[in-house]
Design a protein around this motif. Structure first.
Motif, PDB file in Angstrom:
ATOM      1  N   UNK A   1      -2.274  -7.164  -9.625  1.00  0.00           N
ATOM      2  CA  UNK A   1      -2.169  -6.279  -8.458  1.00  0.00           C
ATOM      3  C   UNK A   1      -1.453  -4.982  -8.810  1.00  0.00           C
ATOM      4  N   UNK A   2      -0.410  -5.061  -9.618  1.00  0.00           N
ATOM      5  CA  UNK A   2       0.317  -3.852 -10.022  1.00  0.00           C
ATOM      6  C   UNK A   2      -0.565  -2.951 -10.881  1.00  0.00           C
ATOM      7  N   UNK A   3      -1.330  -3.554 -11.786  1.00  0.00           N
ATOM      8  CA  UNK A   3      -2.212  -2.753 -12.645  1.00  0.00           C
ATOM      9  C   UNK A   3      -3.322  -2.091 -11.830  1.00  0.00           C
ATOM     10  N   UNK A   4      -3.895  -2.828 -10.894  1.00  0.00           N
ATOM     11  CA  UNK A   4      -4.955  -2.231 -10.071  1.00  0.00           C
ATOM     12  C   UNK A   4      -4.378  -1.170  -9.132  1.00  0.00           C
ATOM     13  N   UNK A   5      -3.169  -1.379  -8.645  1.00  0.00           N
ATOM     14  CA  UNK A   5      -2.524  -0.358  -7.811  1.00  0.00           C
ATOM     15  C   UNK A   5      -2.225   0.914  -8.594  1.00  0.00           C
ATOM     16  N   UNK A   6      -1.778   0.747  -9.838  1.00  0.00           N
ATOM     17  CA  UNK A   6      -1.517   1.923 -10.686  1.00  0.00           C
ATOM     18  C   UNK A   6      -2.809   2.669 -10.999  1.00  0.00           C
ATOM     19  N   UNK A   7      -3.886   1.917 -11.246  1.00  0.00           N
ATOM     20  CA  UNK A   7      -5.180   2.561 -11.504  1.00  0.00           C
ATOM     21  C   UNK A   7      -5.666   3.302 -10.266  1.00  0.00           C
ATOM     22  N   UNK A   8      -5.475   2.718  -9.086  1.00  0.00           N
ATOM     23  CA  UNK A   8      -5.873   3.381  -7.852  1.00  0.00           C
ATOM     24  C   UNK A   8      -5.042   4.639  -7.619  1.00  0.00           C
ATOM     25  N   UNK A   9      -3.749   4.567  -7.867  1.00  0.00           N
ATOM     26  CA  UNK A   9      -2.890   5.743  -7.695  1.00  0.00           C
ATOM     27  C   UNK A   9      -3.276   6.842  -8.672  1.00  0.00           C
ATOM     28  N   UNK A  10      -3.577   6.477  -9.910  1.00  0.00           N
ATOM     29  CA  UNK A  10      -3.984   7.484 -10.897  1.00  0.00           C
ATOM     30  C   UNK A  10      -5.299   8.146 -10.499  1.00  0.00           C
ATOM     31  N   UNK A  11      -6.227   7.362  -9.981  1.00  0.00           N
ATOM     32  CA  UNK A  11      -7.505   7.949  -9.566  1.00  0.00           C
ATOM     33  C   UNK A  11      -7.318   8.868  -8.361  1.00  0.00           C
TER      34      UNK A  11
END
Length: 174
Positions: free
Chosen positions: A51-61
């Protein structure tokens, strides 16, 4: 290159590599083996980490998406007289009207950008095919721009003029 362009191209290259790697692996070893290996690695993984990795990817996008939005230009240009300001839309309108009045110009568009010491004026002119572009360019440079340059006197004015030629088209009968 501007820093925003470099960051965007780098992100696109990394995303392309991330999408290319599973495709290359599937072509090399087959889809079934890749899918089962990926699922085996995801089962023991901590769901909070995923969840943290997908949240970071979403924030970066989202950051990259907002970086694509152009910044608005200055609306008011300060003049040498204290308390006097010039609306940049009025300058753009004056340049567009002056360029459209030149014989042979079909359409005139302009954009005014810049910072404190330098103003960039980009003009796009669409001219008739029968008119020589050099004559139009000379008329705009000698007539319109000489009137606009004193308005922006404390700043340096960099001008870019793009000429497009409208080709004569035959009329269509309906």
């Amino acid at each position: 290159m501007r820093s925003r362009t470099v960051a965007n191209r780098t992100a696109l290259a990394l995303a392309g590599l991330a999408l290319l790697a599973p495709g290359a692996a599937a072509a090399r070893w087959g889809e079934e083996r890749i899918l089962t290996a990926a699922l085996q690695h995801l089962e023991p993984a901590d769901h909070r980490l995923l969840l943290a990795a997908s949240g970071a990817a979403l924030a970066a996008s989202l950051v990259l998406l907002t970086a694509q939005i152009p910044r608005p230009g200055r609306r008011r240009l300060s003049l040498p007289a204290p308390g006097c300001r010039l609306d940049s839309r009025a300058v753009r309108h004056a340049v567009g009207t002056g360029c459209a009045a030149v014989p042979g110009v079909v359409r005139a568009r302009c954009r005014l950008t810049g910072r404190r010491g330098t103003v960039r004026l980009a003009i796009t002119l669409t001219v008739n095919g029968a008119v020589h572009p050099g004559e139009v360019l000379a008329a705009v440079a000698d007539g319109v721009l000489t009137q606009i340059a004193p308005l922006l006197a404390p700043r340096r004015l960099h001008t870019r003029i793009r000429l497009r030629v409208r080709r004569p088209r035959p009329y269509r009968a309906r």
